[in-house]
Motif scaffolding. Sequence first.
Motif, PDB file in Angstrom:
ATOM      1  N   ASP A  20       0.842  -1.199   0.000  1.00 39.70           N
ATOM      2  CA  ASP A  20       0.000   0.000   0.000  1.00 39.70           C
ATOM      3  C   ASP A  20       0.876   1.248   0.000  1.00 39.70           C
ATOM      4  O   ASP A  20       0.651   2.176  -0.783  1.00 39.70           O
ATOM      5  CB  ASP A  20      -0.900  -0.031   1.240  1.00 39.70           C
ATOM      6  CG  ASP A  20      -1.813   1.179   1.341  1.00 39.70           C
ATOM      7  OD1 ASP A  20      -2.115   1.798   0.301  1.00 39.70           O
ATOM      8  OD2 ASP A  20      -2.237   1.496   2.470  1.00 39.70           O
ATOM      9  N   HIS A 168      -8.166   5.022   6.591  1.00 35.92           N
ATOM     10  CA  HIS A 168      -8.203   5.273   5.141  1.00 35.92           C
ATOM     11  C   HIS A 168      -7.925   6.750   4.861  1.00 35.92           C
ATOM     12  O   HIS A 168      -7.189   7.102   3.921  1.00 35.92           O
ATOM     13  CB  HIS A 168      -9.580   4.910   4.580  1.00 35.92           C
ATOM     14  CG  HIS A 168      -9.767   3.461   4.285  1.00 35.92           C
ATOM     15  ND1 HIS A 168      -8.862   2.706   3.563  1.00 35.92           N
ATOM     16  CD2 HIS A 168     -10.786   2.604   4.614  1.00 35.92           C
ATOM     17  CE1 HIS A 168      -9.303   1.464   3.446  1.00 35.92           C
ATOM     18  NE2 HIS A 168     -10.458   1.379   4.080  1.00 35.92           N
ATOM     19  N   HIS A 173      -5.766   7.450   1.277  1.00 35.21           N
ATOM     20  CA  HIS A 173      -6.424   6.562   0.315  1.00 35.21           C
ATOM     21  C   HIS A 173      -7.573   7.209  -0.447  1.00 35.21           C
ATOM     22  O   HIS A 173      -7.874   6.817  -1.584  1.00 35.21           O
ATOM     23  CB  HIS A 173      -7.001   5.336   1.051  1.00 35.21           C
ATOM     24  CG  HIS A 173      -5.990   4.444   1.653  1.00 35.21           C
ATOM     25  ND1 HIS A 173      -6.267   3.598   2.705  1.00 35.21           N
ATOM     26  CD2 HIS A 173      -4.673   4.245   1.353  1.00 35.21           C
ATOM     27  CE1 HIS A 173      -5.182   2.914   3.031  1.00 35.21           C
ATOM     28  NE2 HIS A 173      -4.205   3.292   2.223  1.00 35.21           N
ATOM     29  N   TRP A 207      -5.020  -2.943  -5.517  1.00 33.12           N
ATOM     30  CA  TRP A 207      -4.603  -1.995  -4.486  1.00 33.12           C
ATOM     31  C   TRP A 207      -5.765  -1.634  -3.562  1.00 33.12           C
ATOM     32  O   TRP A 207      -5.576  -1.456  -2.350  1.00 33.12           O
ATOM     33  CB  TRP A 207      -4.051  -0.704  -5.103  1.00 33.12           C
ATOM     34  CG  TRP A 207      -3.946   0.376  -4.079  1.00 33.12           C
ATOM     35  CD1 TRP A 207      -2.995   0.487  -3.109  1.00 33.12           C
ATOM     36  CD2 TRP A 207      -4.873   1.447  -3.855  1.00 33.12           C
ATOM     37  NE1 TRP A 207      -3.263   1.580  -2.300  1.00 33.12           N
ATOM     38  CE2 TRP A 207      -4.413   2.170  -2.737  1.00 33.12           C
ATOM     39  CE3 TRP A 207      -6.039   1.858  -4.501  1.00 33.12           C
ATOM     40  CZ2 TRP A 207      -5.077   3.289  -2.256  1.00 33.12           C
ATOM     41  CZ3 TRP A 207      -6.708   2.977  -4.011  1.00 33.12           C
ATOM     42  CH2 TRP A 207      -6.222   3.674  -2.913  1.00 33.12           C
ATOM     43  N   SER A 211      -5.401  -1.663   0.516  1.00 27.52           N
ATOM     44  CA  SER A 211      -5.569  -0.501   1.386  1.00 27.52           C
ATOM     45  C   SER A 211      -6.347  -0.855   2.649  1.00 27.52           C
ATOM     46  O   SER A 211      -6.187  -0.205   3.694  1.00 27.52           O
ATOM     47  CB  SER A 211      -6.258   0.640   0.630  1.00 27.52           C
ATOM     48  OG  SER A 211      -7.628   0.353   0.377  1.00 27.52           O
ATOM     49  N   THR A 214      -4.015  -1.851   5.570  1.00 28.78           N
ATOM     50  CA  THR A 214      -3.515  -0.682   6.301  1.00 28.78           C
ATOM     51  C   THR A 214      -4.575  -0.165   7.259  1.00 28.78           C
ATOM     52  O   THR A 214      -4.299   0.112   8.433  1.00 28.78           O
ATOM     53  CB  THR A 214      -3.111   0.437   5.323  1.00 28.78           C
ATOM     54  OG1 THR A 214      -1.932   0.040   4.614  1.00 28.78           O
ATOM     55  CG2 THR A 214      -2.827   1.751   6.055  1.00 28.78           C
TER      56      THR A 214
END
Length: 307
Positions: A20, A168, A173, A207, A211, A214
Amino acid sequence: MPTRKVLHNIDFASVMHPDDRKTIGWLNGLQVPYRTNWQFLKEIAMHPLEHNIKEWYEIFKAGAEFYTFQDFLRATTSKYREAWNEVENQGEGVNITAESLPKMHNQLMEACRILNINQIPSYSTDWMYAPYHFSNGETHRRIVMMSGSADMFDENEMLFVLGHELGHQAAGHKPYHMLLETFYMPFINDGAFAAWATIVKLPLLEWYRISDYTADRIGLLCCQDINAALSTMIKKAGLPLKCYDDINIPAFIQQARDFDQNFTSILDKGIKALSVRSSEFPWLVVRAAKLLEWYESGEYQRIINNN
């Protein structure tokens, strides 16, 4: 009520899943030209047969002014996606404030306090009786909590999902999420675009799924209880309401540990890879395994100890 550490020294970039962090770094480094002196076109017109593509590109680059890709998105997809979301959320759900829903509002304030986040997002509900939640916006940030989540999650679990959504936003993100949502989601249920969507979503969502790894880490840092993080995933994975008093975290942990070791034939591996890659979100068992791996690596405790 458990005592949780406030993470005054948290570095969200260091918390991010490596894949990420690499992708976000690459995206943040992209540049989009928005103005040029057009000198390169004059060169092409004067010498159309020479094909000095490299030289023409250097002339173009020297005369161009660039947005970062982030700034470009802020002026285009993010701007309009945020406006759309705000109108929809204001008209569809209930704004969660200190006056309207003080308990839920206090949970958000506590999550922001623990993660040392000063930009408090707007917060609202929407009707769906499922353990679902999402966030949108970068400039105008908002978390939307489905009514089912408010009933199904206890206080520690609510801190995990709020920390997940704040994660996020803190990890950068949302501009890229909104880009994917703008150009992919409108076609997802359209039969005419089904084949296109199936092909395109594989790289787009790779991806997008990562994310979440994370965000799960940041959710754990917020609730500071690995069992709460895992029980949240069990509920999101479909645990029936009548079984909530008998939730079995060790069994789910074992399932997560076994996942990569099972289905080892070539056929099984192929099916598993295609199924995972065609999913919009990572499977809950995979998320649990990734979070446990990070938790047991000592990184979680290192961050807690540094604060």
